[in-house]
Motif scaffolding. Structure first.
Motif, mmCIF file in Angstrom:
data_model
loop_
_atom_site.group_PDB
_atom_site.id
_atom_site.type_symbol
_atom_site.label_atom_id
_atom_site.label_comp_id
_atom_site.label_asym_id
_atom_site.label_seq_id
_atom_site.Cartn_x
_atom_site.Cartn_y
_atom_site.Cartn_z
ATOM 1 N N ARG A 126 0.810 -1.212 0.000
ATOM 2 C CA ARG A 126 0.000 0.000 0.000
ATOM 3 C C ARG A 126 0.846 1.266 0.000
ATOM 4 O O ARG A 126 0.371 2.336 -0.366
ATOM 5 C CB ARG A 126 -0.914 0.010 1.235
ATOM 6 N N ASN A 136 -15.568 -3.634 -1.010
ATOM 7 C CA ASN A 136 -14.745 -3.024 -2.058
ATOM 8 C C ASN A 136 -13.336 -3.598 -2.086
ATOM 9 O O ASN A 136 -12.718 -3.699 -3.150
ATOM 10 C CB ASN A 136 -14.694 -1.508 -1.870
ATOM 11 N N ASP A 171 -3.619 -0.061 -4.812
ATOM 12 C CA ASP A 171 -4.844 0.086 -4.030
ATOM 13 C C ASP A 171 -5.927 -0.667 -4.798
ATOM 14 O O ASP A 171 -6.357 -0.232 -5.874
ATOM 15 C CB ASP A 171 -5.210 1.567 -3.888
ATOM 16 N N THR A 189 -8.944 -0.956 -4.463
ATOM 17 C CA THR A 189 -10.258 -0.321 -4.590
ATOM 18 C C THR A 189 -10.285 0.718 -5.703
ATOM 19 O O THR A 189 -11.352 1.276 -5.994
ATOM 20 C CB THR A 189 -10.673 0.354 -3.268
ATOM 21 N N GLN A 190 -9.142 0.988 -6.323
ATOM 22 C CA GLN A 190 -9.048 2.027 -7.346
ATOM 23 C C GLN A 190 -8.732 1.409 -8.706
ATOM 24 O O GLN A 190 -7.681 0.773 -8.876
ATOM 25 C CB GLN A 190 -7.977 3.050 -6.977
ATOM 26 N N THR A 191 -9.622 1.609 -9.669
ATOM 27 C CA THR A 191 -9.437 1.039 -11.012
ATOM 28 C C THR A 191 -8.146 1.526 -11.651
ATOM 29 O O THR A 191 -7.425 0.747 -12.296
ATOM 30 C CB THR A 191 -10.638 1.397 -11.904
ATOM 31 N N GLU A 192 -7.833 2.810 -11.475
ATOM 32 C CA GLU A 192 -6.613 3.363 -12.078
ATOM 33 C C GLU A 192 -5.371 2.676 -11.526
ATOM 34 O O GLU A 192 -4.420 2.387 -12.280
ATOM 35 C CB GLU A 192 -6.522 4.874 -11.830
ATOM 36 N N SER A 193 -5.369 2.407 -10.238
ATOM 37 C CA SER A 193 -4.227 1.737 -9.605
ATOM 38 C C SER A 193 -4.094 0.307 -10.110
ATOM 39 O O SER A 193 -2.982 -0.175 -10.385
ATOM 40 C CB SER A 193 -4.390 1.744 -8.084
ATOM 41 N N GLU A 252 -11.804 -7.428 -9.631
ATOM 42 C CA GLU A 252 -11.226 -6.543 -10.648
ATOM 43 C C GLU A 252 -9.764 -6.885 -10.929
ATOM 44 O O GLU A 252 -9.334 -6.890 -12.089
ATOM 45 C CB GLU A 252 -11.361 -5.083 -10.226
ATOM 46 N N GLY A 280 -12.495 -5.803 -5.151
ATOM 47 C CA GLY A 280 -11.079 -5.625 -5.477
ATOM 48 C C GLY A 280 -10.471 -6.906 -6.028
ATOM 49 O O GLY A 280 -9.707 -6.875 -7.008
#
Length: 317
Positions: A61, A135, A83, A85-89, A143, A140
């Motif tokens: 993280r 998430n 992360d 929980t973040q699509t970009e990450s 994804e 997570g």
């Protein structure tokens, strides 16, 4: 008759033992991506697989946590900040993995990142409290997996999802058990869909273990924070004595928790090194001899056992 039955059972376990001892070759050429390597199971697994010779791609993280892990491992291990929980990450981490594995593909994806709080009686929580856990622990995982599946399929590799015995028996309110039931369902469908491609999917179901994510202090503080936000009507219905008893039950659970994290990471290592890994690994004496058998019992019996061992709200007395 009984002698034949015992012989058949013994033969089954002998054959399973033989199959599970067969190891894949060229481990030093295989890449494994692990989420949640800042502490706990993920951190120990990254160091363990690095010693075994794998090319470990570990996500953390923060850069500080990643640097600490690199200091404890060989030059083969590389880290990335993620992360889940973040699509970009996730997209950036996926591209980073692609650049590292090249045409070899990704032999192993270990979805280990997870959180366990807020956990409390359902009525104390909000929708956002449920979403916070889902998430990370479920959406997570989904994804990350969907993004990396083409690389795993190319290598005919492995997907390893960290569930919990709480994905077999719902032990508490909140999103944790819900997320782990979801992991079980996602893994089952994924295993069947990917078997034609030579990809194997395994689920790890630990019992109670003491990790950085799961500690008595972490749970107790979270429960008290949730309690302080509960409306007066709900507080009156449950009562202060229920809160005290609930906290004591949490403390007792952690006192019985195992500190042997290697029993979990050894199972994960087996899924990545064995030619014939299992679909499920229940880890810990509590998981194997209590919670797993409990999950197969009639619902009315399980409910009765849980009811008798749980504290009572004030208005139920």
């Amino acid at each position: 008759m009984w002698l034949y039955l015992v012989g058949l059972v013994g033969l089954y376990y002998l054959l399973r033992w033989y199959r599970e001892r067969q190891v894949v070759s060229n481990l030093q050429d295989k890449y494994v991506f692990i989420t949640g390597c800042s502490s706990g199971f993920g951190n120990l697994l990254a160091r363990q697989l690095d010693q075994r010779g794998f090319r470990v791609l570990a996500s953390c993280r923060s850069e500080l946590q990643a640097e600490r892990l690199r200091d404890q491992t060989s030059g083969r291990l590389e880290t990335v900040i993620l992360d889940v929980t973040q699509t970009e990450s996730i997209t950036a981490a996926t591209q980073w993995v692609k650049e590292h594995v090249g045409n070899r593909g990704l032999w192993g994806l270990v979805n280990n990142a997870g959180i366990s709080v807020p956990t409390a009686p359902n009525e104390w929580l909000t929708k956002q409290d449920f979403a916070k856990i889902l998430n990370v622990n479920l959406l997570g995982v989904i994804e990350v997996t969907l993004n990396l599946l083409p690389l795993v399929r190319k290598a005919k590799g492995r997907v390893v999802n960290i569930s919990s015995i709480a994905g077999r028996v719902s032990l508490c309110g909140g999103g944790y058990s819900i997320s782990k039931y979801g992991i079980e369902a996602f893994s089952d469908s994924l295993r069947r869909e990917l078997s034609s491609f030579g990809v194997k999917v395994s689920v790890i179901e630990p019992g109670f273990f003491k990790t950085g994510m799961t500690s008595n202090d972490t749970f107790s503080r979270s429960i008290l924070e949730v309690w302080n936000q509960v409306c007066p009507e709900v507080k009156k219905a449950y009562g202060e004595e229920f809160l005290v008893s609930y906290l004591k039950d949490v403390e007792m659970s952690f006192k019985r928790s195992s500190t042997s994290l290697s029993s979990v990471t050894d199972c994960i290592e087996h899924t990545l090194t064995a030619c014939h890994p299992r679909s499920r690994y229940s880890v810990g004496w509590d998981a194997k001899f209590f919670f797993l058998p409990l999950s197969y019992m009639p619902t009315v019996l399980v409910d009765t056992m849980m009811y008798l061992s749980s504290p009572r709200p004030a208005k139920a007395l």
